[in-house]
Design a protein around this motif. Sequence first.
Motif, PDB file in Angstrom:
ATOM      1  N   THR A  23       0.831  -1.207   0.000  1.00 27.81           N
ATOM      2  CA  THR A  23       0.000   0.000   0.000  1.00 27.81           C
ATOM      3  C   THR A  23       0.863   1.253   0.000  1.00 27.81           C
ATOM      4  O   THR A  23       0.627   2.194  -0.767  1.00 27.81           O
ATOM      5  N   LEU A  24       1.882   1.280   0.852  1.00 29.88           N
ATOM      6  CA  LEU A  24       2.744   2.460   0.938  1.00 29.88           C
ATOM      7  C   LEU A  24       3.553   2.662  -0.343  1.00 29.88           C
ATOM      8  O   LEU A  24       3.763   3.802  -0.771  1.00 29.88           O
ATOM      9  N   HIS A  25       3.994   1.559  -0.954  1.00 32.73           N
ATOM     10  CA  HIS A  25       4.797   1.670  -2.171  1.00 32.73           C
ATOM     11  C   HIS A  25       3.969   2.100  -3.388  1.00 32.73           C
ATOM     12  O   HIS A  25       4.551   2.462  -4.420  1.00 32.73           O
ATOM     13  N   THR A  26       2.661   2.029  -3.295  1.00 30.52           N
ATOM     14  CA  THR A  26       1.803   2.424  -4.423  1.00 30.52           C
ATOM     15  C   THR A  26       0.992   3.683  -4.118  1.00 30.52           C
ATOM     16  O   THR A  26       0.032   3.985  -4.823  1.00 30.52           O
ATOM     17  N   LEU A  27       1.378   4.418  -3.081  1.00 33.74           N
ATOM     18  CA  LEU A  27       0.656   5.643  -2.732  1.00 33.74           C
ATOM     19  C   LEU A  27       0.684   6.667  -3.863  1.00 33.74           C
ATOM     20  O   LEU A  27      -0.270   7.422  -4.057  1.00 33.74           O
ATOM     21  N   GLU A  28       1.784   6.702  -4.586  1.00 36.58           N
ATOM     22  CA  GLU A  28       1.911   7.694  -5.656  1.00 36.58           C
ATOM     23  C   GLU A  28       0.750   7.600  -6.638  1.00 36.58           C
ATOM     24  O   GLU A  28       0.243   8.622  -7.124  1.00 36.58           O
ATOM     25  N   ASP A  29       0.309   6.374  -6.930  1.00 33.53           N
ATOM     26  CA  ASP A  29      -0.809   6.197  -7.858  1.00 33.53           C
ATOM     27  C   ASP A  29      -2.076   6.854  -7.330  1.00 33.53           C
ATOM     28  O   ASP A  29      -2.851   7.455  -8.091  1.00 33.53           O
ATOM     29  N   GLU A  30      -2.302   6.730  -6.012  1.00 35.30           N
ATOM     30  CA  GLU A  30      -3.490   7.344  -5.413  1.00 35.30           C
ATOM     31  C   GLU A  30      -3.440   8.861  -5.537  1.00 35.30           C
ATOM     32  O   GLU A  30      -4.443   9.506  -5.860  1.00 35.30           O
ATOM     33  N   PHE A  31      -2.268   9.424  -5.292  1.00 38.42           N
ATOM     34  CA  PHE A  31      -2.140  10.878  -5.351  1.00 38.42           C
ATOM     35  C   PHE A  31      -2.219  11.398  -6.786  1.00 38.42           C
ATOM     36  O   PHE A  31      -2.760  12.483  -7.024  1.00 38.42           O
ATOM     37  N   LEU A  32      -1.695  10.637  -7.727  1.00 37.96           N
ATOM     38  CA  LEU A  32      -1.785  11.054  -9.126  1.00 37.96           C
ATOM     39  C   LEU A  32      -3.220  11.034  -9.638  1.00 37.96           C
ATOM     40  O   LEU A  32      -3.580  11.797 -10.523  1.00 37.96           O
ATOM     41  N   SER A  33      -4.041  10.179  -9.048  1.00 42.31           N
ATOM     42  CA  SER A  33      -5.432  10.064  -9.488  1.00 42.31           C
ATOM     43  C   SER A  33      -6.340  11.108  -8.845  1.00 42.31           C
ATOM     44  O   SER A  33      -7.485  11.282  -9.270  1.00 42.31           O
ATOM     45  N   ASN A  34      -5.841  11.793  -7.814  1.00 46.97           N
ATOM     46  CA  ASN A  34      -6.679  12.779  -7.121  1.00 46.97           C
ATOM     47  C   ASN A  34      -5.798  13.903  -6.582  1.00 46.97           C
ATOM     48  O   ASN A  34      -5.146  13.751  -5.546  1.00 46.97           O
TER      49      ASN A  34
END
Length: 269
Positions: free
Chosen positions: A141-152
Amino acid sequence: MEFHSEDGLELLSRFSVKPRPINLDNVLFSNDIDNRSVVEIVGASSTGKTLLLCQFVAKCILPAHHKGIRIDGCDACAILIDTLGHIRMSKIAELMSSTIRSAYQVADVQPPAETVDRIVNKSLENLTVISCCNNDQLQLTLHTLEDEFLSNERIALLAMDNILAYYWQARKEGSILSMDNYARDLLRIVQVQTSQFHTVTVYTRWDGPVPKPESHANLLKGSGVNYRLQLSKSTVVREFMCHLQSIDNVKQIRYTISDSGIKWILNNA
């Protein structure tokens, strides 16, 4: 019709104009929190760590105003990582409802229940909840946080309860020796993933040695933490104490815990 594809530089420039710094609590933080700050909430069981985290989340996702009524929310989005399963969405909704009713009371207006529910439900659309069941899930989850921030691009808060949830599992599987090192390693991952975004990170952790007030600057230096909130029980019945440390300040604030959340006891009250 011509279509324009956004390149990497344009994407980064768009995120460079993220929302202004936010203030998650007007009593704890006299000024707005820098939008890349890290806030650590530490304390023993039943001192309100998770409740305070939920209050920060509620403040973040609530609107600043609603039809002329000042709600005093941050009008932003938040990600909540729940590792222990202690967080109930009904509690966050309850905290938001209490805040909304108090705002209307200040304006001498009685809000219909439908209005309160509408504001709460709309605000909850600003919240993304991620549940983790083990250390591997948390790391992923922590290693893929960037994807969440890029989407919103409206995400202004990353909240985690509890950063040490899988420490003993990680220690059994690897060579990690101390809780502090484990927490710092996870925080480094978060900072790498969110470095290009303007986001406040707040997490809870279990209690540790109470730091000496005079050493607060040295204590925080190099830890990656900008604010440490040490919650503890008071000698007064039904009261608690929050020992707040930052790089340049230290103060203590008394508080109580009720169904409507943590209430600060001001000295001039």
